[in-house]
Design an enzyme around this catalytic site. Structure first.
Site, short mmCIF file in Angstrom:
data_model
loop_
_atom_site.label_atom_id
_atom_site.label_comp_id
_atom_site.label_asym_id
_atom_site.label_seq_id
_atom_site.Cartn_x
_atom_site.Cartn_y
_atom_site.Cartn_z
N ILE A 72 1.14 -0.96 0.28
CA ILE A 72 -0.13 -0.16 0.46
C ILE A 72 1.33 0.79 -0.02
O ILE A 72 2.08 1.47 0.34
CB ILE A 72 -1.11 0.08 1.43
N SER A 73 0.18 2.27 -0.89
CA SER A 73 1.49 3.53 -1.25
C SER A 73 1.27 3.73 0.79
O SER A 73 0.34 3.98 1.37
CB SER A 73 0.57 4.26 -2.10
#
Ligand code: SAM
Length: 232
Positions: A72-73
Site C-alpha cells: 500500500i502507498s
C-alpha cells in the site's frame, strides 16, 4: 471459588500510542504537505491504519506490505488520490468503485467519508482478509462490498460510478472503467505508465467527452488483467 483479580495491561495505553501516531501522521505527512480538506483529514485521523497494514510502523511515511506480494502507498499518496477522486458534491452517499482492495485501508477511508463502495481485488486471500478487517473496524454495513475479480473489467452491476479509484498501475485506463463512469462529471484516478513508474492521472467524464489531467509521478504495483498488464 473466586479467582484473585490481577489487573490486565491497559489496552487504553496501546490505543493512545496509535492515536498519537495517527495525529502526527495527519499533521506532518498530510497537512504540512498541503492536504487541506477537513473531511479527509478527519477520516485519516479516524481510520485505524494499524488494523490494515503489516509492519512495525503502520503510520510511517512510506509504502508497506499488505500480503500476497502487494503493497500500500504512503498515506500522502492515498490522500492525493482520494482528493483527486472526490466527486464535486462530496463523498457522502456517492457510488464509488475501488480497483485493488489490497489491505482494505483505502476502502475504510472511503467508508469513513460516507461513500457507497464496491471494492474489487484479484487475490481472493487479500479480499477475504480485507473483508474481515473492515468488519472488525466497524465498516461492515451494507455500504461496502468487497468482491473478487478482474477489476480492469470494472463491476458493471453497480455502475455508473461517481468516482473510480484504481490503486494499481497500467499502461492506459481500461475501457470498461471509462464506460462505467458517470456521464455527468464522473471522476477516475489511476497511475498510468509502465511497470516501473507511472503518472497519477485524473479523467473526468462529461457525456462522451473525457478530460485528462496528469498529477505527479508515482510507483504502484501493476494492474494485472485483461485490460492491464499480463501476469508475469
Ligand atoms: N488500495 C489498497 C489498500 O488500501 O491497501 C492498496 C492496493 S495495492 C497498491 C494494489 C492492489 O491491486 C493489489 O492488492 C493487487 O492484488 C490488486 N490488483 C492488481 N490487479 C488487479 C485487478 N485486475 N483487479 C483487482 N485487483 C487488482
Amino acid at each position: 471459588m473466586r479467582w484473585p483479580h490481577f489487573p490486565r495491561p491497559r489496552p487504553a495505553a496501546i490505543v493512545d500510542t496509535h492515536a498519537r501516531d495517527r495525529a502526527r501522521m495527519v499533521a506532518e505527512q498530510l497537512e504540512a504537505r498541503g492536504i487541506r480538506d477537513p473531511e479527509l483529514l478527519r477520516a485519516f485521523g479516524a481510520v485505524e491504519r494499524h488494523r490494515f497494514v503489516e509492519g512495525d510502523e503502520p503510520y510511517g511515511d512510506h509504502a508497506l506490505p499488505v500480503g500476497s506480494g502487494q503493497t500500500i502507498s504512503q498515506p500522502y499518496v492515498v490522500a492525493i488520490m482520494t482528493t483527486a477522486a472526490r466527486p464535486p458534491e462530496g463523498w457522502n452517499g456517492a457510488n464509488v468503485l475501488e480497483v485493488g482492495t489490497g489491505s482494505g485501508y483505502q476502502a475504510a477511508l472511503l467508508g469513513e467519508l460516507g461513500a457507497r463502495l464496491t471494492t474489487i481485488e484479484r487475490h481472493e486471500a487479500l479480499a477475504t482478509t480485507a473483508r474481515q478487517r473492515l468488519e472488525d473496524a466497524g465498516y461492515a454495513d451494507d455500504r461496502i462490498e468487497v468482491v473478487v475479480g478482474d477489476g480492469t473489467q470494472g463491476w458493471s452491476a453497480h455502475a455508473p460510478y461517481r468516482s473510480i479509484l484504481v490503486t494499481a498501475g497500467a499502461p492506459s485506463v481500461p475501457g470498461p472503467l471509462l464506460e462505467q463512469l458517470d456521464r455527468s462529471g464522473g471522476r477516475l484516478v489511476m497511475p498510468v505508465g509502465d511497470r516501473e513508474r507511472q503518472i497519477l492521472t485524473v479523467v473526468v467524464r462529461e457525456g462522451d467527452g473525457l478530460t485528462t489531467t496528469e498529477l505527479e509521478p508515482v510507483v504502484f504495483v501493476p494492474l494485472i488483467g485483461e485490460h492491464g498488464h499480463r501476469a508475469e
